[in-house]
Design a protein around this motif. Sequence first.
Motif, short mmCIF file in Angstrom:
data_model
loop_
_atom_site.label_atom_id
_atom_site.label_comp_id
_atom_site.label_asym_id
_atom_site.label_seq_id
_atom_site.Cartn_x
_atom_site.Cartn_y
_atom_site.Cartn_z
N LEU A 169 0.82 -1.21 0.00
CA LEU A 169 0.00 0.00 0.00
C LEU A 169 0.85 1.26 0.00
CD1 LEU A 169 -2.57 -1.07 2.76
CD2 LEU A 169 -2.76 -1.36 0.28
N ASP A 170 0.26 2.35 -0.52
CA ASP A 170 0.93 3.65 -0.41
C ASP A 170 0.42 4.34 0.86
OD1 ASP A 170 -1.59 4.88 -0.99
OD2 ASP A 170 -1.12 4.90 -3.14
N ASP A 171 1.02 5.45 1.22
CA ASP A 171 0.67 6.14 2.46
C ASP A 171 -0.80 6.54 2.50
OD1 ASP A 171 3.20 5.88 3.53
OD2 ASP A 171 3.89 7.85 2.82
N ASN A 172 -1.35 6.97 1.36
CA ASN A 172 -2.75 7.38 1.30
C ASN A 172 -3.67 6.23 1.72
OD1 ASN A 172 -5.18 8.70 0.73
ND2 ASN A 172 -5.02 8.31 -1.46
N TYR A 173 -3.47 5.04 1.16
CA TYR A 173 -4.34 3.90 1.48
C TYR A 173 -4.05 3.34 2.88
CZ TYR A 173 -6.64 3.83 -2.99
OH TYR A 173 -7.43 4.17 -4.06
N LEU A 198 -9.73 -2.58 4.49
CA LEU A 198 -9.69 -3.88 3.84
C LEU A 198 -11.13 -4.26 3.53
CD1 LEU A 198 -8.13 -6.38 2.90
CD2 LEU A 198 -8.29 -7.26 5.24
N GLU A 199 -11.45 -4.28 2.25
CA GLU A 199 -12.85 -4.49 1.87
C GLU A 199 -13.12 -5.89 1.32
OE1 GLU A 199 -16.38 -2.45 -0.73
OE2 GLU A 199 -14.36 -2.27 -1.48
N GLY A 200 -12.38 -6.27 0.29
CA GLY A 200 -12.71 -7.50 -0.41
C GLY A 200 -11.68 -8.59 -0.27
N PHE A 201 -12.15 -9.82 -0.38
CA PHE A 201 -11.28 -10.99 -0.38
C PHE A 201 -12.11 -12.13 -0.92
CE2 PHE A 201 -8.57 -14.37 0.96
CZ PHE A 201 -7.33 -13.82 1.29
N VAL A 202 -11.74 -12.66 -2.10
CA VAL A 202 -12.50 -13.74 -2.73
C VAL A 202 -11.56 -14.76 -3.36
CG1 VAL A 202 -14.55 -12.32 -3.21
CG2 VAL A 202 -12.74 -12.46 -4.91
N GLN A 238 -16.78 3.42 0.82
CA GLN A 238 -17.92 3.78 -0.02
C GLN A 238 -17.49 4.37 -1.36
OE1 GLN A 238 -20.81 5.98 2.30
NE2 GLN A 238 -21.32 4.13 3.42
N ASN A 239 -16.37 3.89 -1.90
CA ASN A 239 -15.91 4.32 -3.21
C ASN A 239 -15.35 3.10 -3.93
OD1 ASN A 239 -14.71 5.41 -5.45
ND2 ASN A 239 -13.88 7.18 -4.38
N ASP A 240 -16.19 2.47 -4.73
CA ASP A 240 -15.80 1.24 -5.42
C ASP A 240 -14.80 1.49 -6.56
OD1 ASP A 240 -17.49 -0.18 -3.78
OD2 ASP A 240 -19.16 -0.13 -5.19
N ASP A 241 -14.65 2.75 -6.97
CA ASP A 241 -13.77 3.05 -8.09
C ASP A 241 -12.31 3.23 -7.70
OD1 ASP A 241 -15.99 2.98 -9.74
OD2 ASP A 241 -16.33 5.14 -9.63
N GLU A 242 -12.04 3.46 -6.43
CA GLU A 242 -10.67 3.70 -5.99
C GLU A 242 -10.26 2.61 -5.01
OE1 GLU A 242 -9.94 7.63 -4.53
OE2 GLU A 242 -11.24 8.53 -6.04
N PHE A 243 -9.37 1.73 -5.47
CA PHE A 243 -8.91 0.65 -4.60
C PHE A 243 -7.55 0.16 -5.06
CE2 PHE A 243 -11.11 -1.33 -8.10
CZ PHE A 243 -10.37 -2.46 -8.40
N ILE A 244 -6.88 -0.56 -4.17
CA ILE A 244 -5.61 -1.21 -4.52
C ILE A 244 -5.91 -2.71 -4.63
CG2 ILE A 244 -3.27 -1.73 -3.74
CD1 ILE A 244 -2.99 1.11 -3.42
N ARG A 268 0.84 -6.84 -4.70
CA ARG A 268 -0.08 -5.94 -5.39
C ARG A 268 -0.38 -6.55 -6.74
NH1 ARG A 268 0.72 0.43 -4.78
NH2 ARG A 268 -1.26 1.08 -5.64
N ASP A 269 -1.65 -6.55 -7.15
CA ASP A 269 -2.03 -7.13 -8.44
C ASP A 269 -1.76 -6.12 -9.54
OD1 ASP A 269 -3.08 -8.57 -10.53
OD2 ASP A 269 -5.07 -8.82 -9.66
#
Length: 187
Positions: free
Chosen positions: A115-119, A125-129, A148-154, A170-171
């Motif tokens: 992760l970067d400092d911002n994240y 931690l939202e998803g894991f599948v 609550q922002n699905d467009d911005e994620f690592i 990181r993917d």
Amino acid sequence: MKKIWTSLVIALAVMSLAGCGEKKDSNTIIARKVVKKAPSHPIRMQDYTQTKEVDFAGGHLKCVIHRTPDDSLTMVKDENGQKYVDNVITLTVTRRDGSVFVKRTFTKKTFDDCLDDNYRKTGILEGFVFDKIDGGNLCFAASVCHPQNDDEFIPLVVKVSPAGAFTLARDTQLDTNGAEAEDDDSN
């Protein structure tokens, strides 16, 4: 006839006086003042469980992923001061006989190197599948996002080897074409 002329002159005078009032500016926009909402109680994501059965390394495995909000983790705030509870995710992989092949708990801190400092500061931690079996490894997709922002994620990849060793990264290869991307990989 004099009365008609007098009435007509009075009517014209009244109409011209009425027309001399202040003209309304049609470009004036009246908008309500935006009042910033005070932050509410911390927002929590729902519990989530995914179960996937796979044949792997000569055996049949059951992968269970469970996500739950955890109040013991540091809360995240958005730009309005709204607080969000971060999540903990547990991966349990069991063999057909019920014995545990691997079990590991993940938090955002687990992926700190990805992760970067911002994240690190504003992400959860939202998803894991379960994703796929690739190169002899169980592959899982994970994500740390802004609440609550699905467009911005690592995007993250978690791999489990046949010996039970974990690799976190990181993917860099997002699957944006769905099944078409899988077909391209097989050629």
